[in-house]
Design an enzyme around this catalytic site. Structure first.
Site, PDB file in Angstrom:
ATOM      1  N   ARG A 104       0.655  -1.373  -0.042  1.00 50.05           N
ATOM      2  CA  ARG A 104      -0.015   0.095  -0.076  1.00 50.05           C
ATOM      3  C   ARG A 104       0.753   1.236   0.014  1.00 50.05           C
ATOM      4  O   ARG A 104       1.779   1.409   0.982  1.00 50.05           O
ATOM      5  CB  ARG A 104      -0.991   0.032   1.176  1.00 50.05           C
ATOM      6  N   THR A 108      -0.819   7.706  -1.074  1.00 50.04           N
ATOM      7  CA  THR A 108      -2.358   7.613  -1.659  1.00 50.04           C
ATOM      8  C   THR A 108      -3.027   6.227  -1.062  1.00 50.04           C
ATOM      9  O   THR A 108      -4.297   6.231  -1.400  1.00 50.04           O
ATOM     10  CB  THR A 108      -2.139   7.108  -3.141  1.00 50.04           C
ATOM     11  N   ASP A 200      -2.170  -3.752  12.642  1.00 47.22           N
ATOM     12  CA  ASP A 200      -1.448  -4.344  11.468  1.00 47.22           C
ATOM     13  C   ASP A 200      -1.184  -5.882  11.243  1.00 47.22           C
ATOM     14  O   ASP A 200      -0.514  -6.494  12.154  1.00 47.22           O
ATOM     15  CB  ASP A 200      -0.144  -3.561  11.006  1.00 47.22           C
ATOM     16  N   ASP A 203       2.365  -7.225  10.549  1.00 49.14           N
ATOM     17  CA  ASP A 203       3.210  -6.844  11.736  1.00 49.14           C
ATOM     18  C   ASP A 203       3.021  -8.102  12.835  1.00 49.14           C
ATOM     19  O   ASP A 203       4.103  -8.569  13.473  1.00 49.14           O
ATOM     20  CB  ASP A 203       3.266  -5.478  12.049  1.00 49.14           C
TER      21      ASP A 203
END
Length: 209
Positions: A104, A108, A200, A203
């Protein structure tokens, strides 16, 4: 919401609570994600076609059932989808696996592809795309765009947790693709993370933060 299945089985919901808990250590998080993916795989494959097959039990011959057609293809979106794919392979060990690498863009929030490797005949197989989170929907949409460009005609999408905005975006871009998830949260923050979410997933799975 049309095209969306929320798997409310008590075991799925219990394991999702463990995944949400910030105190869950990496080893347990990875194991529970794999277990939850196995349970979700059971739901997403419950309508697979079968065909009769003649076998013999230790006592007598019978007509039983086996899965019809070509083997499934699981498509984990790298890297966070890997643990989910492993859990699904625990249930369907003969399935094929395609790998789709997306990251990602932090500015943006759009998905950028960096890797794709799939079986040559993927267009002739039932394809199940897996990613722990459906947040903005950008990665899922990019993945499905890529797979449809490769000839896939009836993919399915499975995630642990979705945001309502992500579900709406994915359904708008690919209204033919059904979605399975354990829960839908209402909020995305400014960084595109699901709130309350579970953090996340990549992670937390691999211990990189």
């Amino acid at each position: 919401m049309e095209g969306l299945t929320i798997v409310r089985h008590p075991l799925v919901q219990h394991k999702l609570s463990l995944l949400r808990d910030r105190s869950t250590p990496t080893q347990m998080f990875r194991a529970v994600m794999r277990e939850t993916a196995t349970l979700l795989c059971y739901e997403v494959t419950r309508d697979l076609p079968t065909r009769p097959v003649r076998i013999e039990t230790p006592l007598a011959p019978i007509e039983a059932a086996e899965i019809a057609g070509k083997k499934l293809v699981f498509v984990p979106i790298l890297r966070a989808g890997l643990a989910m794919a492993e859990g699904m392979l625990d249930l369907v060990p003969a399935a094929r696996v395609a790998h789709l690498g997306l990251y990602r863009d932090p500015a943006t929030l759009q998905a950028v592809e960096y890797y794709f490797k799939a079986p040559e005949d993927i267009a002739a197989r039932l394809v199940i795309v897996v990613d722990p989170m459906l947040a903005t929907g950008h990665s899922a949409i990019a993945a499905l765009d890529r797979l449809k460009a490769a000839g896939v005609t009836a993919p399915r999408f499975v995630c642990l947790l979705a945001a309502r905005a992500g579900v709406e975006a994915l359904r708008a871009a690919h209204p033919d693709v059904p979605i399975w998830t354990a829960a839908v949260d209402e909020v995305l923050n400014d960084h595109g993370y699901i709130v309350p979410g579970l953090g996340d997933a990549g992670d937390r799975t691999f211990g990189t933060r």
